[in-house]
Design a protein around this motif. Structure first.
Motif, mmCIF file in Angstrom:
data_model
loop_
_atom_site.group_PDB
_atom_site.id
_atom_site.type_symbol
_atom_site.label_atom_id
_atom_site.label_comp_id
_atom_site.label_asym_id
_atom_site.label_seq_id
_atom_site.Cartn_x
_atom_site.Cartn_y
_atom_site.Cartn_z
ATOM 1 N N GLN A 109 -20.145 27.173 -47.270
ATOM 2 C CA GLN A 109 -21.152 26.237 -46.799
ATOM 3 C C GLN A 109 -20.452 24.977 -46.307
ATOM 4 O O GLN A 109 -19.780 24.294 -47.072
ATOM 5 N N ASN B 282 -24.212 24.250 -39.022
ATOM 6 C CA ASN B 282 -23.483 25.175 -39.881
ATOM 7 C C ASN B 282 -21.989 24.901 -39.924
ATOM 8 O O ASN B 282 -21.234 25.698 -40.459
ATOM 9 N N LYS C 1 -26.124 19.294 -48.021
ATOM 10 C CA LYS C 1 -24.784 19.787 -47.689
ATOM 11 C C LYS C 1 -23.789 19.212 -48.693
ATOM 12 O O LYS C 1 -23.944 18.075 -49.143
#
Length: 189
Positions: A38, A106, A166
Motif C-alpha cells: 500500500q 495508488n 494512507k
C-alpha cells in the motif's frame, strides 16, 4: 497527546549521511514482491538552515531530500514528489528528466517540506519551542499535507479519508523532527 501507533522510531545523536540512511533502509526494507503493498505519504523536513540553504560545498537540504525522495519513489514502484513554496504555500511538483512522476492514488506521494527561514527563528532567543514559529509551522505543514490530497483542485478519484488512511512516513532532520512531532498532534485531533 498523540493517540496512535508508531512502529519504528529512532533518534541518533549525530546526523546520518545519505549513504547511512540508504544502508539502513536496504538492510531492513521488506520485499514488496508478492505482497499487497500500500503506497503511502512520505514527508521529508529539514532542520536549521544556515543562510537559508547550502553552504560552501554542501548541498542544500532540499537537494539532499530530492535524491532521497527519488529513491523512495523508485523503490515504491512510482509516485510523485512535491515541494512547497514557503512564501506562497503552493505545491510544486518536482519534475524533470530525473523525476517524471504523475499523481496516482495508488502510488507513493513524497513531500519535501521547506519551512525556509522559519526553521532559523528562535536561534537568538534560544527558546525555539516557545516563540510560536514552531506551532505556526506545524499548522502550515498539516495544511500542506492535506493539500496533497488534491494539489490541482481537480475532481478526486478518492476521498479525503482514503487519503488520510494512507501510511505516513515522516523523516525529519534536527528541528524538522520536532516540527514533525508537533504535526502528529494535529493528525491525532
Amino acid at each position: 497527546w498523540f493517540n496512535g501507533a508508531l512502529d519504528n522510531l529512532r533518534i541518533y545523536k549525530t546526523a546520518l549521511n545519505q549513504q547511512q540512511v540508504t544502508d539502513l533502509y536496504n538492510a531492513e526494507k521488506p520485499s514488496n514482491a508478492g505482497t499487497n503493498y500500500q503506497a503511502g505519504i512520505t514527508v521529508l523536513v529539514h532542520g536549521f538552515q544556515m543562510a537559508g540553504g547550502g553552504v560552501a560545498n554542501y548541498l542544500s537540504p532540499i537537494e539532499d531530500f530530492e535524491k532521497m525522495g527519488a529513491d523512495i519513489i523508485n523503490r515504491a514502484g512510482g509516485g510523485i514528489m512535491y515541494t512547497n513554496n514557503p512564501d506562497t504555500g503552493q505545491l510544486i511538483p518536482v519534475s524533470n528528466t530525473v523525476f517524471p512522476y504523475t499523481l496516482d492514488a495508488n502510488k507513493e506521494i513524497v513531500l519535501i517540506y521547506n519551512w525556509g527561514d522559519l526553521s532559523n527563528n528562535g536561534v537568538i532567543s534560544q527558546i525555539f519551542e516557545g516563540n510560536g514559529y514552531l506551532e505556526a509551522s506545524a499548522d502550515n505543514l498539516f495544511a500542506t499535507i492535506l493539500k496533497l490530497a488534491n494539489p490541482n483542485n481537480t475532481p478526486m478519484s478518492y476521498s479525503l479519508q482514503q487519503f488520510l488512511n494512507k501510511p505516513k512516513h515522516l523523516i525529519g532532520h534536527s528541528r524538522g523532527t520536532i516540527l514533525l512531532l508537533q504535526t502528529l498532534h494535529r493528525f491525532a485531533n
